[in-house]
Design a protein around this motif. Structure first.
Motif, PDB file in Angstrom:
ATOM      1  N   TRP A   1     -92.482  28.003  67.221  1.00  0.00           N
ATOM      2  CA  TRP A   1     -93.448  27.660  68.257  1.00  0.00           C
ATOM      3  C   TRP A   1     -94.767  27.200  67.626  1.00  0.00           C
ATOM      4  CZ3 TRP A   1     -91.731  27.176  73.037  1.00  0.00           C
ATOM      5  CH2 TRP A   1     -90.641  27.933  73.458  1.00  0.00           C
TER       6      TRP A   1
ATOM      7  N   ARG B   1     -95.457  24.970  72.362  1.00  0.00           N
ATOM      8  CA  ARG B   1     -94.409  23.943  72.359  1.00  0.00           C
ATOM      9  C   ARG B   1     -93.402  24.299  71.268  1.00  0.00           C
ATOM     10  NH1 ARG B   1     -97.645  18.132  73.057  1.00  0.00           N
ATOM     11  NH2 ARG B   1     -99.026  18.888  74.725  1.00  0.00           N
ATOM     12  N   TRP B   2     -92.149  24.064  71.529  1.00  0.00           N
ATOM     13  CA  TRP B   2     -91.102  24.320  70.558  1.00  0.00           C
ATOM     14  C   TRP B   2     -91.023  23.163  69.581  1.00  0.00           C
ATOM     15  CZ3 TRP B   2     -88.778  28.289  68.697  1.00  0.00           C
ATOM     16  CH2 TRP B   2     -87.585  28.168  67.988  1.00  0.00           C
ATOM     17  N   HIS B   3     -91.052  23.500  68.286  1.00  0.00           N
ATOM     18  CA  HIS B   3     -90.901  22.498  67.225  1.00  0.00           C
ATOM     19  C   HIS B   3     -89.425  22.491  66.851  1.00  0.00           C
ATOM     20  CE1 HIS B   3     -91.239  20.413  63.463  1.00  0.00           C
ATOM     21  NE2 HIS B   3     -92.558  20.410  63.457  1.00  0.00           N
TER      22      HIS B   3
END
Lengths: 366, 366
Positions: B51, B43-45
């Motif tokens: 990531w 998931r992209w932060h």
């Protein structure tokens, strides 16, 4: 908010904060009377492109004192002065006796990498006189005062020309290395914007330039629409396990509308944030019916004299446990590569915390 | 170097490495026969711009098994198969049963942030069949073989189109969360260059463009000239407490001349690095006469098909202790701000380690 500024015998500043007027004539004690000689310096880490602070006096700092002596409680035996005086006040802030940074630092060594005096500040924030309390069981208007204190310290520290960034944080629990169990946090004021908030600001600036809206502002709206990970929400504040949580029980607390710094919160926002903070810490303590350790940090705009419309004040909680009996250790991929690997889905951990029922009614505003 | 590639009943790869030819007919065991179904995602932060990997099956992984069962030792009781077979080999590498990344990961969830399949790889490297050994007491040509194995795995993993970066590391000691005490490390292969090595590469690229020399190459020459923090040095390799150490007993090990990846080391460089590695780990264990925990990571060039003349292979050791009985906890300033505060001067800690006398003679090349 009432405050009183005092000077300790060793030259350190102490500020008392209270919801009620503070009596005059209070004397500030100190565990030691010798003037503080801290002279920390910064060295440039050329491979990482970041500063590292060196303060070689810190090894001797207080470590698990016997129960009869608590340096963060008000002094009761004048033969063994603590950091705090007797008196009617709620919160106290003083300069750390063993600071990693100090405004008076000077003449850094000449080395094979660049050096600077570590001209920052390290303050201790004692949350209450009661050693048995924690954020979860302070009254809401005590938490509201704490938000005002953090805002006041941000302003007072940030007004100094050399301070670029102010970070209030709390390390809680032996699991995160806390040596004093009296409820307290710290404030680090840096002469530069440190790498993590600098990176967050970059991301927020790029987003703001593209969308003329805040990155966290929009993420919060998406979290609200998604409605899977929210722990607290009212008109002004929200607490949630973020969709991109790096720690299993990571939680963010924020005003719903962007506010750059703690000092700019409205009274409504502060009251809602106090409720969000209390809800989160009560849920943490209720999860396994024991005090729940964490690192809590408040990210805000730099104190560099610029406007920061992209910056959105918020707290991030990093709890060290991944289950009731297993710690999440930061190891190869986290510390060496910088990619966090999370064993748990944020949706699942949010469910765990959502299931802990919290009743704020009994701790309503006094 | 001899090697033999095998397949476990659950579909995972096992590679045996040895200084001598390996007999044919070895069967690869596995603690479980069910095919591995790992499907981790990234998931992209958005706030940190990085990531995060999610692999929700990992909570059930092996944790402190009873002493009679060691999953990293060769199988002795066929009713309780381990990860390794009997046979004459020195080092074994197999795919992690509970990986944070997997080449076959697919169909990541659709979420309010960007997602990707976590198309990386996580391998376990068993350093020796002997559970009582550690890097400090392996023979020098066994350590030389380990460097070749890391190089071979970097090549094998990096040859896959989706792999951009290969990080061999070792977490050693309960203090850093190690659950299996058999001497072993891990290799994480990432589908992107992770934040920390990416930052290091940026710094090295900028320096290389300006000076047409390597940043670490020049820093090593300055460390040699300064001659205060060196723990080992010969014609080809060096070990030193870096002038900008973030951990009190931080040590770097590197070839003196820049080499981009482990696979590109010459035989002379490998032999010298083996001596440097053995010297450092012997000094660590000798410091307090007990096994010394650390995180060791090997930074090298990305496997992105580009030339990386700026990249200088090296290992960084991050020991968790600041004194014999005090851990350095990463807390507010380290984890939340990204500025490390070091209680000790690198010069002082280097002196501690320099004072530990190490004799490599008895463990000379076989």
């Amino acid at each position: 908010m009432y405050l009183q500024e005092l000077l300790k015998p060793d030259g350190r500043k102490l500020t008392l904060y209270s919801r009620c007027p503070i009596a005059a004539g209070i004397q500030a004690p100190s565990p030691g009377n010798e003037p503080i000689q801290a002279n920390p310096h910064l060295r440039w880490h050329p491979l990482r492109g970041e500063w590292v602070a060196y303060a070689s006096h810190r090894q001797g700092r207080t470590f698990m004192p016997p129960p009869e002596y608590n340096p963060l409680a008000p002094t009761t035996n004048p033969e063994f002065p603590t950091e705090l005086p007797q008196g009617q006040y709620d919160i106290a802030v003083f300069e750390n006796r063993f600071p990693s940074m100090a405004v008076q630092a000077h003449d850094p060594p000449h080395l094979i990498v660049d050096t600077l005096p570590a001209n920052g500040a390290c303050e201790v924030v004692v949350f209450t006189q009661d050693p048995s309390k924690s954020l979860s069981n302070l009254e809401l208007d005590h938490l509201d005062l704490l938000l005002q204190v953090w805002g006041d310290r941000t302003r007072a520290l940030g007004d100094q020309a050399q301070i670029q960034y102010v970070l209030p944080f709390e390390n809680k629990g032996v699991e995160v290395g806390v040596t004093l169990h009296h409820p307290h946090g710290q404030i680090y004021a840096y002469p530069f914007v440190p790498p993590v908030p600098a990176r967050m600001l970059e991301q927020q600036q790029a987003y703001y330039q593209q969308h003329q809206r805040g990155l966290l502002q929009d993420l919060i709206q998406q979290e609200i629409a998604d409605d899977q990970r929210i722990l607290y929400r009212d008109e002004w504040a929200i607490a949630f396990v973020p969709i991109c949580a790096r720690y299993p029980y990571e939680v963010w607390v924020a005003p719903i509308q962007p506010v750059p710094t703690l000092g700019e919160l409205t009274q409504e926002q502060r009251r809602s944030l106090a409720k969000a903070l209390k809800t989160v810490t009560l849920k943490f303590d209720g999860l396994w019916n024991r005090p729940f350790p964490y690192l809590m940090a408040w990210y805000q705009a730099p104190t560099d004299g610029q406007l920061h419309p992209e910056s959105h004040l918020h707290a991030e909680f990093y709890p060290p446990y991944r289950t009731a009996d297993r710690l999440k250790y930061l190891a190869g991929t986290e510390l060496a590569a910088g990619m966090f690997a999370n064993d748990a889905l944020p949706e699942e951990k949010a469910k765990d915390l959502q299931a802990v029922v919290v009743n704020l009614a009994e701790s309503a505003y006094a």
